[in-house]
Motif scaffolding. Structure first.
Motif, mmCIF file in Angstrom:
data_model
loop_
_atom_site.group_PDB
_atom_site.id
_atom_site.type_symbol
_atom_site.label_atom_id
_atom_site.label_comp_id
_atom_site.label_asym_id
_atom_site.label_seq_id
_atom_site.Cartn_x
_atom_site.Cartn_y
_atom_site.Cartn_z
ATOM 1 N N GLU A 54 -0.327 2.236 1.206
ATOM 2 C CA GLU A 54 -0.114 3.190 0.112
ATOM 3 C C GLU A 54 -0.345 4.614 0.599
ATOM 4 N N MET A 55 -1.390 4.818 1.416
ATOM 5 C CA MET A 55 -1.625 6.153 1.983
ATOM 6 C C MET A 55 -0.447 6.585 2.847
ATOM 7 N N VAL A 364 -5.023 12.149 7.718
ATOM 8 C CA VAL A 364 -3.816 12.823 7.218
ATOM 9 C C VAL A 364 -3.710 12.692 5.703
ATOM 10 N N ALA A 365 -4.125 11.544 5.159
ATOM 11 C CA ALA A 365 -4.033 11.334 3.710
ATOM 12 C C ALA A 365 -4.999 12.217 2.932
ATOM 13 N N ASN A 366 -5.915 12.893 3.630
ATOM 14 C CA ASN A 366 -6.845 13.817 2.984
ATOM 15 C C ASN A 366 -6.524 15.278 3.291
ATOM 16 N N PRO A 378 -11.234 9.777 -4.966
ATOM 17 C CA PRO A 378 -12.493 9.108 -4.606
ATOM 18 C C PRO A 378 -12.337 7.612 -4.357
ATOM 19 N N VAL A 379 -11.533 6.932 -5.185
ATOM 20 C CA VAL A 379 -11.368 5.484 -5.029
ATOM 21 C C VAL A 379 -10.665 5.161 -3.718
ATOM 22 N N ALA A 380 -9.561 5.864 -3.439
ATOM 23 C CA ALA A 380 -8.813 5.619 -2.202
ATOM 24 C C ALA A 380 -9.670 5.896 -0.975
#
Length: 409
Positions: A54-55, A364-366, A378-380
């Protein structure tokens, strides 16, 4: 039907990742030796790959660039080169094993030794990758791979002890006569098979091929949340049939022919035909994934033109690398190395390099520069961090467990 076809990328990625030739036999071996006590590993693996896919899909949909391209840009060429070298080596050798799996499936159908089919399989794979459009690859092999659902159907005809299987699944401990190191080795191998590096790179690059953008985030998530659990369910079905038929008899499995025997017993010849078809489609799909993933990552690192949407002349280096990867796989198999053992061996080393794959994706997803407000919440981040710790533990334990147990022997 149109909605099902929209999910074909996720289904192809999941089936190719969860039910390749090594995992096909590994799931059967785990079921035969440990019953359903390792089922939790597949469940954990599904959750982990869903979180990171998903990310990767979100990064691609928002930036309209493949993950590996951004990893090089975000972390720098040196770190990305280390990732590339490790991933490319594992992926190309796995490609050879997958082609061996296709040849083994054809051997089951024809009784002609699989080595005679290896050059034919290599040529067919190259032609398919050269000529067919990406969307056709997705749809044909993802739908055909669903024939492996025959294992789930066969399970209901084998009169399983459902309560006994639940007890095994709810008590994750070694079966009688097995030890903890061997149990740990199979757990690491199954976990690595669920999160093989080429899966996320193929999924991300395939999203670019399918031209996913911000408007397709819901489609991307549907691919992840439906496609990957389907792959996990098929693996559980394979494990459960082996647990039902072989575990009570303490029979250890080491071949594809043994692994599909429960289907033949439960459903007869028609079931056997479906199982061979599903195995062929799944391993051919995995061979396509690994071949494309190897070429994708190298092309993205060096900034070459790449992809099936580009004419071969415009992406000559990409297609040349595809051809070289396929030829390397063929030559590897012609050494007569056992493709099943080869894939099991590489699963261990896939576990070793998993942190190199998944830590950059989490970084990268952040990154607000690429994703803006669509960065991880926060959950991911919590799920991603927990799984990253599990990945590190698996990476550290993989080689010592392989040595201590003689690859589960």
């Amino acid at each position: 039907m149109k909605q099902l076809l929209a999910l074909s990328l996720g289904i192809l990625t999941a089936i190719g990742g969860f039910v390749d030739i090594g995992d096909f036999v590994a799931s059967s071996q785990a079921g035969a030796r440990f019953g359903m006590s390792l089922a939790w590993v597949l469940v954990v693996g599904v959750v982990g790959i869903c979180a990171y896919a998903e990310m990767a899909g979100r990064v691609t949909a928002i930036s309209e660039r493949a993950v590996f391209d951004l990893v090089r840009e975000r972390l720098g060429p040196r770190v990305a080169l280390l990732n590339l070298a490790a991933t490319f080596l594992v992926t190309v050798i796995t490609l050879g094993a997958e082609m061996g799996g296709v040849a083994l499936a054809v051997e089951l159908a024809t009784s002609v030794h699989y080595l005679l089919w290896v050059p034919v399989v290599g040529f067919a794979l190259w032609v398919v990758l050269w000529r067919l459009k990406f969307q056709h690859l997705e749809r044909i092999f993802s739908l055909a791979g669903l024939a492996l659902v025959v294992f789930v159907v066969a399970l209901t005809h084998l009169n399983p002890d459902w309560s006994g299987m639940w007890r095994q699944a709810s008590r994750p401990t070694p079966a009688d006569g097995e030890d903890w190191p061997t149990y740990g080795y199979f757990a690491v191998a199954l976990f690595a098979s669920a999160l093989t590096p080429y899966e996320v790179f193929f999924f991300s690059s395939g999203a670019v091929e399918d031209k996913w953008g911000r408007d397709q985030i819901s489609t991307m998530r549907a691919n992840v949340l439906i496609g990957f659990p389907v792959g996990g369910l098929l693996s559980l079905g394979i494990m459960a049939t082996a647990a039902t038929l072989f575990h009570p008899l303490r029979i250890e499995l080491d071949s594809v022919g043994q692994a599909i025997l429960p289907v033949a017993i439960g459903l007869g010849k028609l079931g056997l035909v479906a199982a061979i078809l599903g195995l062929f489609a799944a391993t051919f799909g995995a061979a396509m994934e690994t071949g494309l993933s190897a070429a994708y990552t190298v092309a993205q690192y060096f900034g070459w033109q790449w992809g099936k949407l580009v004419a071969p002349r415009q992406a000559a280096r990409f297609h040349t690398l595809l051809l070289v990867s396929v030829l390397t796989g063929v030559l590897l198999l012609l050494t007569t190395v056992d493709p099943v053992r080869l894939t099991e061996f590489m699963l261990v080393f896939s576990a070793v390099i998993l942190p190199l794959t998944y830590l950059p994706i989490l970084v990268v997803a952040n990154d607000h520069e690429y994703l803006g407000e669509r960065v991880n919440g926060p959950v991911a981040n919590t799920v991603g961090t927990v799984f990253l710790l599990v990945i590190v533990v698996a990476a550290v334990a993989a080689v010592p467990l392989m040595i201590a147990t003689g690859m589960g022997g």
